[in-house]
Design an enzyme around this catalytic site. Structure first.
Site, PDB file in Angstrom:
ATOM      1  N   CYS A 125      21.078  71.358  45.931  1.00 39.61           N
ATOM      2  CA  CYS A 125      22.519  71.168  46.118  1.00 39.61           C
ATOM      3  C   CYS A 125      23.115  70.454  44.907  1.00 39.61           C
ATOM      4  O   CYS A 125      22.633  70.630  43.772  1.00 39.61           O
ATOM      5  CB  CYS A 125      22.815  70.423  47.414  1.00 39.61           C
ATOM      6  SG  CYS A 125      24.558  70.473  47.891  1.00 39.61           S
ATOM      7  N   ASP A 194      23.407  62.851  52.805  1.00 41.24           N
ATOM      8  CA  ASP A 194      24.689  62.752  53.510  1.00 41.24           C
ATOM      9  C   ASP A 194      24.634  61.627  54.521  1.00 41.24           C
ATOM     10  O   ASP A 194      25.614  60.915  54.734  1.00 41.24           O
ATOM     11  CB  ASP A 194      25.041  64.079  54.188  1.00 41.24           C
ATOM     12  CG  ASP A 194      25.575  65.050  53.162  1.00 41.24           C
ATOM     13  OD1 ASP A 194      24.773  65.728  52.500  1.00 41.24           O
ATOM     14  OD2 ASP A 194      26.818  65.084  52.988  1.00 41.24           O
ATOM     15  N   ASN A 204      20.678  66.076  54.907  1.00 41.38           N
ATOM     16  CA  ASN A 204      21.212  66.526  53.610  1.00 41.38           C
ATOM     17  C   ASN A 204      21.398  68.042  53.680  1.00 41.38           C
ATOM     18  O   ASN A 204      21.106  68.685  54.699  1.00 41.38           O
ATOM     19  CB  ASN A 204      20.257  66.115  52.481  1.00 41.38           C
ATOM     20  CG  ASN A 204      20.875  66.290  51.102  1.00 41.38           C
ATOM     21  OD1 ASN A 204      22.009  65.879  50.867  1.00 41.38           O
ATOM     22  ND2 ASN A 204      20.151  66.919  50.206  1.00 41.38           N
TER      23      ASN A 204
HETATM   24  C1  RUB Z   1      26.524  67.980  49.471  1.00 39.97           C
HETATM   25  C2  RUB Z   1      25.163  67.424  49.689  1.00 39.97           C
HETATM   26  C3  RUB Z   1      24.723  66.326  48.755  1.00 39.97           C
HETATM   27  C4  RUB Z   1      25.072  64.970  49.413  1.00 39.97           C
HETATM   28  C5  RUB Z   1      24.930  63.819  48.435  1.00 39.97           C
HETATM   29  O1  RUB Z   1      26.914  68.867  50.489  1.00 39.97           O
HETATM   30  O2  RUB Z   1      24.461  67.752  50.602  1.00 39.97           O
HETATM   31  O3  RUB Z   1      23.351  66.360  48.540  1.00 39.97           O
HETATM   32  O4  RUB Z   1      26.401  64.997  49.875  1.00 39.97           O
HETATM   33  O5  RUB Z   1      25.833  63.960  47.366  1.00 39.97           O
HETATM   34  P1  RUB Z   1      28.381  69.517  50.459  1.00 39.97           P
HETATM   35  P2  RUB Z   1      26.298  62.694  46.514  1.00 39.97           P
HETATM   36  O6  RUB Z   1      28.528  70.257  49.168  1.00 39.97           O
HETATM   37  O7  RUB Z   1      28.418  70.397  51.661  1.00 39.97           O
HETATM   38  O8  RUB Z   1      29.375  68.377  50.568  1.00 39.97           O
HETATM   39  O9  RUB Z   1      25.052  62.051  45.983  1.00 39.97           O
HETATM   40  O10 RUB Z   1      27.153  63.284  45.410  1.00 39.97           O
HETATM   41  O11 RUB Z   1      27.069  61.779  47.422  1.00 39.97           O
END
Ligand code: RUB
Length: 308
Positions: A125, A194, A204
């Protein structure tokens, strides 16, 4: 941006990533407090509460949004005037945003120490916290070789390879289903979060759990990069994390599958604590079994009311 626009942006994924969602919500609440023109404290409280509920309803899974909103409202029950409420919300929102940005840098520095020169790193991701570790390791001269999954259906992997490229790192993109095949050549997996539950489980992006399983099978260390506001006090009080399901149109275009075909589009999954080697937070690199302690020490004080 108004709170409605921010909520719409979060729902439609224009604003995405657990930390960014929380920061934008905090900024939106601050703007809302500053734009309130009335003189009635009760009315302002109701106005702010409505905004808070609107934001919290925008996406259900990432606890960062909830924690961010709680941080903005911290201590507001005590204030006695519109001006005090506005000042308190502004200060809280600014503090949260500054702390959350700082946390990403600290996570990068702590996490980089877990990367050896030339390590082949797999990420999934688009997590700014996970990327902070990889980019810091690059800056530290370790020259990691980075692999990014496509992350269907939204293809956040394309954002990841772009972020890496902007940091001067050439990476390799793979389709999600290549993760297990590739695992034999990977030295470390680093993903974001998340939500981290009180039992150390990680919520996540969908697919994280099968990557963790493949890493576990291949004895490849699995690292999670997570600011402390990704830990969930709500799970400490028994609440289960709601896994968001999004529209089928994100998976297939009209006419691509026979009528009557059901499309399931869950966008997050749960990785059990036993597949996680360490969680890199801004207060240290901890095992998933420390999740409860992190919640109590870093967040618990604010949620005491939940016990009743
Ligand atoms: C994003 C996702 C990321 C976490 C952490 O999912 O799963 O791994 O949110 O991101 P989506 P960060 O694209 O559906 O929002 O470290 O940038 O907070």
């Amino acid at each position: 941006m108004s709170l409605e626009e921010i909520a719409t942006g979060i729902r439609s994924m224009q604003i995405r990533g657990a930390a960014e969602i929380a920061r934008r919500a905090a900024e939106g609440l601050k703007q809302a407090a500053q734009s309130y023109e009335g003189r009635d404290l009760q009315e302002m409280r109701a106005f702010m509460e409505a905004g808070k509920e609107l934001l919290l309803a925008s996406r259900p899974t990432a606890v960062s949004l909830w924690n961010g909103v709680q941080a903005v409202f911290k201590g507001t029950a005590m204030v006695g005037s519109v001006e005090e409420l506005r000042t308190r919300i502004t200060r809280n929102a600014d503090d949260f945003i500054v702390r959350s940005k700082g946390a990403v840098g600290t996570i990068g520095r702590f996490g980089s120490r877990r990367i050896r020169p030339g390590d082949r790193v797999l990420t999934h991701c688009n997590s700014k916290a996970a990327l902070s570790i990889i980019i810091q390791a690059h800056k530290d001269g370790k020259r990691p070789e980075v692999y990014a999954t496509e992350s269907r259906p939204w293809r956040q992997g394309l954002l990841t390879v772009r972020d890496l490229s902007e940091a001067g790192i050439n990476s390799t993109l793979i389709v999600d289903s290549a993760a297990r095949w590739l695992m034999k050549d990977i030295d470390i997996v680093i993903v974001g979060a998340d939500t981290i539950c009180s039992n150390g489980a990680l919520i996540n992006k969908i697919g994280t759990a099968q990557i963790a399983l493949a890493a576990h099978e291949a004895r490849v260390p699995f690292l999670v990069a997570a600011e402390t506001f990704k830990f969930s006090p709500k799970t400490m009080y028994g609440e289960l994390v709601e896994i968001e399901e999004r529209d089928s149109s994100e998976v297939v275009k009209p006419g691509e599958v026979p009528e009557g075909t059901r499309i399931l589009n869950p966008v997050f999954d749960a990785t059990p604590a036993e597949y996680i080697d360490a969680i890199v937070t801004e207060v240290g690199v901890v095992p998933p079994s420390a999740a409860y302690e992190i919640i109590v020490k870093e967040l618990g004080q604010d949620y005491i009311f939940e016990r009743n």
